[in-house]
Motif scaffolding. Structure first.
Motif, short mmCIF file in Angstrom:
data_model
loop_
_atom_site.label_atom_id
_atom_site.label_comp_id
_atom_site.label_asym_id
_atom_site.label_seq_id
_atom_site.Cartn_x
_atom_site.Cartn_y
_atom_site.Cartn_z
N ILE A 213 46.34 42.19 27.36
CA ILE A 213 45.37 43.25 27.09
C ILE A 213 44.86 43.75 28.43
CG2 ILE A 213 43.19 43.84 25.96
CD1 ILE A 213 43.74 41.30 24.16
N TYR A 214 45.19 44.98 28.74
CA TYR A 214 44.77 45.58 30.00
C TYR A 214 43.36 46.13 29.82
CZ TYR A 214 44.82 48.81 33.99
OH TYR A 214 44.52 49.49 35.15
N LEU A 215 42.40 45.63 30.63
CA LEU A 215 41.00 46.02 30.51
C LEU A 215 40.42 46.34 31.88
CD1 LEU A 215 39.45 43.54 27.92
CD2 LEU A 215 39.28 46.01 27.89
N PRO A 216 40.82 47.46 32.48
CA PRO A 216 40.24 47.80 33.78
C PRO A 216 38.75 48.08 33.62
CG PRO A 216 41.45 49.65 32.89
CD PRO A 216 41.68 48.50 31.96
N GLY A 217 38.03 47.80 34.61
CA GLY A 217 36.57 48.00 34.59
C GLY A 217 35.96 47.09 35.64
N HIS A 218 35.93 45.81 35.34
CA HIS A 218 35.45 44.85 36.35
C HIS A 218 36.34 44.94 37.59
CE1 HIS A 218 33.90 41.22 38.16
NE2 HIS A 218 35.15 40.76 38.25
N SER A 219 37.63 45.06 37.34
CA SER A 219 38.62 45.26 38.40
C SER A 219 39.71 46.15 37.81
CB SER A 219 39.21 43.92 38.84
OG SER A 219 40.19 44.10 39.84
N GLN A 220 40.34 46.96 38.66
CA GLN A 220 41.35 47.88 38.13
C GLN A 220 42.60 47.15 37.64
OE1 GLN A 220 41.82 50.37 41.59
NE2 GLN A 220 43.76 49.41 42.12
N PHE B 294 52.06 35.41 38.02
CA PHE B 294 52.11 36.62 37.22
C PHE B 294 50.76 37.35 37.33
CE2 PHE B 294 55.23 33.80 35.41
CZ PHE B 294 56.31 34.64 35.16
N SER B 295 50.83 38.63 37.66
CA SER B 295 49.63 39.43 37.87
C SER B 295 49.90 40.87 37.45
CB SER B 295 49.26 39.39 39.35
OG SER B 295 48.13 40.17 39.64
N HIS B 296 48.85 41.58 37.13
CA HIS B 296 49.01 42.99 36.78
C HIS B 296 49.71 43.76 37.88
CE1 HIS B 296 47.81 47.24 36.56
NE2 HIS B 296 47.87 47.07 35.26
N SER B 297 49.36 43.46 39.14
CA SER B 297 49.84 44.22 40.29
C SER B 297 50.24 43.27 41.41
CB SER B 297 48.71 45.11 40.82
OG SER B 297 48.15 45.90 39.81
N LEU C 222 47.27 35.32 36.53
CA LEU C 222 46.00 35.78 37.10
C LEU C 222 45.38 36.84 36.20
CD1 LEU C 222 46.93 36.12 40.89
CD2 LEU C 222 45.73 34.23 39.75
N THR C 223 44.11 36.63 35.85
CA THR C 223 43.39 37.64 35.06
C THR C 223 43.09 38.87 35.91
OG1 THR C 223 41.23 36.62 35.53
CG2 THR C 223 42.37 35.96 33.47
N HIS C 224 42.90 38.66 37.20
CA HIS C 224 42.75 39.74 38.17
C HIS C 224 42.77 39.12 39.57
CE1 HIS C 224 38.62 38.37 37.55
NE2 HIS C 224 38.20 39.07 38.59
N GLN C 225 42.81 39.96 40.58
CA GLN C 225 42.99 39.45 41.94
C GLN C 225 41.72 39.37 42.78
OE1 GLN C 225 46.26 41.07 44.25
NE2 GLN C 225 47.38 41.51 42.38
N HIS C 226 40.54 39.48 42.21
CA HIS C 226 39.36 39.25 43.04
C HIS C 226 39.52 37.87 43.68
CE1 HIS C 226 36.45 42.30 40.97
NE2 HIS C 226 37.34 42.89 41.75
N PHE C 227 39.09 37.77 44.92
CA PHE C 227 39.32 36.57 45.73
C PHE C 227 38.96 35.28 45.02
CE2 PHE C 227 34.96 37.67 46.50
CZ PHE C 227 34.31 36.45 46.61
N ASP C 228 37.88 35.29 44.23
CA ASP C 228 37.43 34.06 43.60
C ASP C 228 38.38 33.59 42.50
OD1 ASP C 228 36.31 36.42 42.32
OD2 ASP C 228 35.13 35.09 41.06
N HIS C 229 39.32 34.41 42.08
CA HIS C 229 40.29 34.04 41.06
C HIS C 229 41.67 33.72 41.62
CE1 HIS C 229 37.98 34.95 37.34
NE2 HIS C 229 37.24 35.57 38.25
N CYS C 230 41.87 33.99 42.92
CA CYS C 230 43.23 33.79 43.46
C CYS C 230 43.26 33.11 44.83
CB CYS C 230 43.99 35.11 43.50
SG CYS C 230 43.38 36.32 44.69
#
Length: 149
Positions: free
Chosen positions: A121-128, A73-76, A50-58
């Protein structure tokens, strides 16, 4: 060259990528409808990143993990704050991401999935919890929503 198929679906027209890997296909992101798309292709997913956990991605993460017995696998770990359920709930909206268990990779610099090595590559901004997955050998970057047209 890294070979992959792209699915675009869910309410936000979110992309998912089914990547050919030496040990079997891996999936990057899981928007709504993705589980049916994978089923229609006859694929068996070895890992979900997962690139991030916003609902539309998971939205389909739990279904894909159940269908294929794969790790997510996810950052958090899963969080209603990260999925935006908490945010939209405060605005009077209501939806739910079906719970799934995630292997946290937030402190890692590399991940091997399906026999492919990715730099994280950790890139917080759009999502933490935003992560990019970079496959150096092919020069391919899976960036989630950190880059948008």
């Amino acid at each position: 060259m890294l070979n992959f198929a792209t699915y675009t679906g869910g309410i936000a027209a979110t992309n998912a990528y089914l990547v050919e890997a030496p040990d079997g296909p891996i999936l990057i992101d899981a928007p709504g409808g993705c589980a049916d798309w994978i089923r229609s292709r006859g694929a068996s997913v070895k890992a979900l990143l997962l690139t991030h956990q916003h609902f539309d991605h998971c939205l389909d993460a739990a279904q894909i993990a159940d269908d294929h017995g794969c790790k997510v696998f996810s950052h958090s770990q899963l969080s209603i704050s990260l999925t935006l359920e908490e945010f939209f709930g405060a605005l009077g909206g209501s939806f739910a991401v079906r719970p799934f268990s995630a292997v946290e990779i937030g402190g890692d610099e590399r991940l091997t999935a399906g026999g492919l090595a990715f730099e994280l590559i950790y890139l917080p901004g759009h999502s933490q919890d935003s992560l990019c997955f970079y496959h150096r050998e092919s020069g391919t970057l899976f960036a989630g929503d950190t880059l948008m047209a």
